[in-house]
Motif scaffolding. Structure first.
Motif, PDB file in Angstrom:
ATOM      1  N   ALA A 192      -1.437   3.680 -14.641  1.00  0.00           N
ATOM      2  CA  ALA A 192      -2.111   3.099 -15.803  1.00  0.00           C
ATOM      3  C   ALA A 192      -2.344   4.206 -16.842  1.00  0.00           C
ATOM      4  CB  ALA A 192      -3.437   2.473 -15.377  1.00  0.00           C
TER       5      ALA A 192
ATOM      6  N   PHE B  98      -5.347  -4.082 -15.102  1.00  0.00           N
ATOM      7  CA  PHE B  98      -4.434  -3.345 -15.968  1.00  0.00           C
ATOM      8  C   PHE B  98      -3.662  -4.399 -16.742  1.00  0.00           C
ATOM      9  CE2 PHE B  98      -0.175  -1.738 -16.844  1.00  0.00           C
ATOM     10  CZ  PHE B  98      -0.420  -0.510 -17.423  1.00  0.00           C
TER      11      PHE B  98
ATOM     12  N   VAL C 144       8.454  -3.758 -19.297  1.00  0.00           N
ATOM     13  CA  VAL C 144       7.459  -3.676 -18.225  1.00  0.00           C
ATOM     14  C   VAL C 144       7.988  -4.403 -16.988  1.00  0.00           C
ATOM     15  CG1 VAL C 144       5.068  -4.139 -17.549  1.00  0.00           C
ATOM     16  CG2 VAL C 144       5.613  -3.732 -19.954  1.00  0.00           C
TER      17      VAL C 144
ATOM     18  N   SER D 270       6.347  -6.761 -11.667  1.00  0.00           N
ATOM     19  CA  SER D 270       5.553  -6.365 -10.498  1.00  0.00           C
ATOM     20  C   SER D 270       5.071  -7.483  -9.598  1.00  0.00           C
ATOM     21  CB  SER D 270       4.345  -5.524 -10.898  1.00  0.00           C
ATOM     22  OG  SER D 270       4.807  -4.260 -11.293  1.00  0.00           O
TER      23      SER D 270
ATOM     24  N   SER E  50       6.311   0.479  -9.570  1.00  0.00           N
ATOM     25  CA  SER E  50       6.474   1.026  -8.239  1.00  0.00           C
ATOM     26  C   SER E  50       7.308   2.297  -8.213  1.00  0.00           C
ATOM     27  CB  SER E  50       7.091  -0.028  -7.349  1.00  0.00           C
ATOM     28  OG  SER E  50       6.933   0.381  -6.037  1.00  0.00           O
TER      29      SER E  50
ATOM     30  N   SER F  16       4.134   4.849 -10.277  1.00  0.00           N
ATOM     31  CA  SER F  16       2.974   5.260  -9.472  1.00  0.00           C
ATOM     32  C   SER F  16       3.373   6.236  -8.377  1.00  0.00           C
ATOM     33  CB  SER F  16       2.341   4.049  -8.783  1.00  0.00           C
ATOM     34  OG  SER F  16       1.693   3.224  -9.700  1.00  0.00           O
TER      35      SER F  16
ATOM     36  N   ALA G 177      -1.127   8.680  -8.255  1.00  0.00           N
ATOM     37  CA  ALA G 177      -0.711   9.462  -9.421  1.00  0.00           C
ATOM     38  C   ALA G 177       0.110   8.594 -10.345  1.00  0.00           C
ATOM     39  CB  ALA G 177       0.149  10.646  -8.986  1.00  0.00           C
TER      40      ALA G 177
ATOM     41  N   GLY H 274       1.760  -3.869  -3.458  1.00  0.00           N
ATOM     42  CA  GLY H 274       1.619  -2.901  -4.546  1.00  0.00           C
ATOM     43  C   GLY H 274       2.428  -3.271  -5.769  1.00  0.00           C
TER      44      GLY H 274
HETATM   45  C1  LIG Z   1       0.994  -0.853 -10.284  1.00  0.00           C
HETATM   46  C2  LIG Z   1       1.435  -0.908 -11.676  1.00  0.00           C
HETATM   47  C3  LIG Z   1       0.698  -0.279 -12.682  1.00  0.00           C
HETATM   48  C4  LIG Z   1      -0.585   0.443 -12.378  1.00  0.00           C
HETATM   49  O1  LIG Z   1      -0.316   1.591 -11.639  1.00  0.00           O
HETATM   50  P1  LIG Z   1      -1.540   2.428 -10.974  1.00  0.00           P
HETATM   51  O2  LIG Z   1      -0.869   3.591 -10.340  1.00  0.00           O
HETATM   52  O3  LIG Z   1      -2.200   1.502 -10.034  1.00  0.00           O
HETATM   53  O4  LIG Z   1      -2.425   2.820 -12.094  1.00  0.00           O
HETATM   54  C5  LIG Z   1       1.157  -0.360 -13.979  1.00  0.00           C
HETATM   55  N1  LIG Z   1       2.292  -1.013 -14.277  1.00  0.00           N
HETATM   56  C6  LIG Z   1       3.046  -1.631 -13.338  1.00  0.00           C
HETATM   57  C7  LIG Z   1       4.284  -2.352 -13.752  1.00  0.00           C
HETATM   58  C8  LIG Z   1       2.637  -1.605 -12.004  1.00  0.00           C
HETATM   59  O5  LIG Z   1       3.364  -2.218 -11.060  1.00  0.00           O
END
Ligand SMILES: *Cc1c(COP(=O)(O)O)cnc(C)c1O
Length: 472
Positions: free
Chosen positions: A164, A194, A235, A238, A271, A302, A312, A399
């Motif tokens: 994030a 997020f 994006v 997820s 991921s 991440s 991270a 995740g």
């Molecule tokens: C998990 C995820 C995030 C957030 O990542 P964190 O490491 O939890 O802050 C942001 N964008 C996408 C597409 C994700 O899958």
């Protein structure tokens, strides 16, 4: 009870100081410190006073309660000093379970982090020159080596606190005050609030939504480009899928449009796998390499999802863009500490050696159904007092990775005619260490894919104890 006899009882209570002079309590002071023991003693006496006032403690019970005082202090002390954060056994079959801490660290990552954390280190010290160095140097070379093997263009990597933060930092560094074009089909919310539109707002970049939820064409991007456009953003969805009548331009199309207009393309991969997962049967999860090969300028991902390391956010991309991101003041606010660099460096070393099985999350993805079934069989044979049988099932990556993609597994289905699945799951949760199971259709399901093999026996013992209690 009359007020007079209550005050008799109150008089029998020792003062805090008297209680602290008790031999057993004095030993507690020795072991756990005076402040904590005093606070526990005060709590115990307060509780006794309240019980006398309410009548819950009366008459003859008082001498018994007085005799129990030192052990009550000890219990209170133990409770107040117990760690809140505890290891649990993840029998849910969700490999990257956000509520259970996502990826477990590898042994080498843990050892390296412990060694660096408990000692001084060259975190920001250049040993060759004897002068101030930069913390990001420690992972720079290892990332360069890994990407050089796979890619034919130069790439740099920097790291921040989580993904994030990486997205926020990239948007702010590359698009502050300008517009960022995103498809409406990608304006996602990812667990724990997020939300792409909100992060965009905080980054001081202006969101330019295009297309529709299910269909966005390359022409939609093209028409939205103006002199204010600073970035094209892709994006990873997820945690959901859009199926049916859908359209989304390929990364290559997006990249060629961006490059034609000299606008960088940023991809939030989420991921961010560095290992090709197709061999494990996981589909639809692009690797970091694939995105970069398609020409994406910067990817964010991440550390504790498919990468299998510490929490991270990693940013990999064209060196000049990564440099701009690095120079942003926000980088300082989002930077990570020495423990993280140590854990990351060790995890990366496993990647350099193709030693995927030393990274627990990757090993769990790669473990075969045959192996899971063999362990499940052993577990079922050990269970007494409860019914346990094996059934086909599915493990989940979790995740936000590879939504909709599952791995075949063998589940241990546990039940008892006199205990509901919810009570059984609760009993497992209250075990020490806690065992977290899945409950489906009033059945408790244990998936050994996410259980470390040495924990199988702990589960067997817990089930044996729960079954034994039911027999009584
Ligand atoms: C998990 C995820 C995030 C957030 O990542 P964190 O490491 O939890 O802050 C942001 N964008 C996408 C597409 C994700 O899958």
């Amino acid at each position: 009870m009359s007020a007079a006899s209550k005050s008799d009882l109150f008089r029998k209570l020792p003062s805090v100081d008297e209680l602290l002079r008790d031999k057993a309590v004095a030993q507690l002071i020795e072991r756990e410190g005076r402040s904590a023991t005093t606070a526990a003693a005060r709590n115990v006496l307060e509780k006794m006073r309240a019980d006398i006032s309410s009548g819950a403690l009366a008459g003859e019970q008082i001498s018994e309660a007085l005799a129990q005082l030192p052990s009550a202090v000890e219990q209170g002390l133990q409770k107040s000093l117990a760690y809140s954060l505890r290891p649990v056994i993840n029998a849910t079959g969700v490999i990257l379970h956000t509520n259970l801490g996502r990826a477990p660290l590898s042994q080498s990552a843990m050892q390296h982090a412990a060694e660096i954390a408990t000692s001084y280190s060259n975190l920001e010290f250049d040993l060759e020159q004897g002068e101030r160095g930069k913390r990001e140097e420690h992972v720079k070379d290892i990332f360069r080596q890994l990407f050089e093997r796979q890619m034919d263009r130069p790439l740099s990597t920097i790291v921040v606190n989580n993904n994030a933060a990486a997205v926020l930092l990239a948007l702010n560094s590359l698009a502050e005050g300008g517009e960022v074009i995103v498809s409406r089909g990608e304006l996602v919310e990812i667990g724990g609030s997020f939300r792409i539109p909100d992060v965009m707002g905080k980054s001081q970049a202006i969101l330019r939504e295009i297309g529709t939820t299910n269909r966005t064409r390359i022409a939609d991007y093209e028409q939205a480009i103006t002199e204010k456009t600073k970035l094209l953003l892709r994006v990873h969805r997820s945690n959901f899928q859009i199926t049916g009548f859908t359209e989304q331009p390929s990364l290559e199309e997006l990249v060629s449009l961006g490059h034609e207009h000299k606008i960088p393309v940023l991809e939030d991969l989420g991921s961010g796998a560095l290992m090709d997962l197709r061999s494990t049967g996981v589909s639809g999860e692009p690797t970091v390499f694939e995105s970069l090969r398609a020409g994406v300028d910067v990817v964010t991902y991440s550390g504790d999802k498919m990468f299998g390391g510490p929490q991270a956010g990693l940013l990999t991309g064209a060196p000049e863009l990564i440099m701009r991101i690095r120079q942003n003041q926000l980088f300082r606010a989002l930077r990570v500490d020495k423990l993280f660099y140590a854990a990351l460096e060790a995890t990366m070393t496993s990647y350099l050696k193709d030693d995927f099985d030393s990274i627990p999350a990757l090993r769990m993805m790669r473990v075969s159904v045959v192996e899971i079934e063999a362990r499940a069989n052993v577990l079922c044979r050990q269970v007494t007092g409860l019914s346990a049988e094996i059934r086909d099932g599915q493990s989940v990556i979790g995740g936000g990775a590879a939504p909709g993609s599952t791995l075949p597994t063998k589940l241990v289905v546990v039940s008892h005619s006199r205990m509901s699945a919810d009570s059984l799951a609760e009993a497992l949760r209250l075990n020490s260490p806690p065992i977290i199971a899945r409950v489906e259709n009033d059945r408790v399901l244990l998936d050994l894919r996410t259980v470390f093999p040495e924990q199988d026996a702990v589960i067997a013992a817990a089930l044996g104890r729960i079954g034994g209690n039911l027999r009584r």
